[in-house]
Design an enzyme around this catalytic site. Structure first.
Site: not given
Ligand SMILES: NC(=O)c1ccc[n+]([C@@H]2O[C@H](COP(=O)([O-])OP(=O)(O)OC[C@H]3O[C@@H](n4cnc5c(N)ncnc54)[C@H](O)[C@@H]3O)[C@@H](O)[C@H]2O)c1
Length: 244
Positions: A36, A63, A85, A147, A151
């Site tokens: 994280d 990430i 995730n 968003y 996705k």
């Protein structure tokens, strides 16, 4: 890390769905590496999991930071499972969404998933599994254009990776959660939360453990011959409004 458990790396593991997934994969017998960008909550969550098992590592990084991701991968003896995730989210209608909104969400949600997957896939052996956490919202939704676009990108990336990595025996699948009770959901106004729950056929909000359960299916070494699939866990919302 000298046990013979399979190694599962989970991003966005400090809280919410990522933390529930780390806990579940630990229970399922994996050695879990929690990642994280938020260092303090990550360390606290890892410490909590270590109360039940010492098969837990944690690493604070973004990430999107290719060098940090590559350095972590180089330190691990191997990676059997990667759960992508980590993501960012905020509400915003199309009329007021900005280029900055689109770029920020694309950078973390899509490019970050790409970077993690590319680095992990370099060391993954035949039988490796990558699980991407998308969102039911990729189908459509109200006031989420940046968003949703990101996705939908995660779904496209999942399917293209599934094809490109199939010949190396690496399986790539995605989970599409609906409404889940996490800090991301709690960041919405109470009115917006109620509005979203009212649209659920089940009139319920899912729990992080429900999503971890779906992720555990794709992460399991027993799940073979399944790739490029999207498992939607959303209280039936994706069936549409035609049934009501
Ligand atoms: N909560 C929901 O209702 C819901 C619904 C559909 C999909 N999802 C998806 O499920 C996943 C987890 O959601 P959540 O509700 O648990 O989110 P959350 O915001 O509670 O947790 C996300 C975690 O990711 C971390 N993170 C963000 N950017 C990062 C980066 N660049 N590098 C490393 N870590 C980073 C954050 O620090 C945080 O700990 C996300 O992919 C989200 O889009 C959530």
């Amino acid at each position: 890390m000298n046990d013979d458990r399979e190694i599962a790396l989970v991003t966005g593991a400090a809280r919410g769905i990522g933390l529930a997934t780390a806990r579940r994969l630990l229970e399922d017998g994996f050695h879990v590496v929690m990642v994280d960008r938020n260092e303090e909550p990550l360390a606290a969550s890892a410490a909590a999991l270590r109360e039940t098992s010492n098969a837990v590592e944690h690493e604070a990084l973004s990430i999107t930071d290719r060098a940090a991701v590559a350095a972590l991968v180089a330190r691990l003896p191997r990676i059997d499972v990667l759960v992508n995730n980590a993501a960012i989210f905020w509400d915003g209608k199309f009329d007021t969404a900005t280029e900055a909104d689109f770029k920020a969400m694309y950078d973390v949600n899509v490019v970050g998933t790409f970077v993690m997957s590319q680095e992990a896939a370099k060391v993954m052996q035949r039988g490796g599994r990558i699980v991407n956490v998308a969102s039911r919202a990729y189908l459509a939704g109200y006031a989420h254009s940046a968003y949703i676009t990101s996705k939908a990108g995660v779904i496209g990336l999942t399917r293209s990776m599934a094809i490109d990595l199939a010949e190396r025996g690496i399986l790539v699948n995605a989970i599409a959660p609906g409404l889940i009770e996490t800090d991301m959901f709690r960041s919405l106004t109470p009115e917006r939360q109620q509005e979203l729950i009212a649209k659920q056929p089940t009139k319920t909000v899912g729990q992080p453990e429900d999503i971890a359960n779906g992720i555990a299916f794709f992460a399991s070494p027993r799940t073979k011959n399944v790739t490029g699939q999207i498992l939607t866990l959303d209280g039936g919302r994706s069936m549409g409004i035609a049934i009501y």
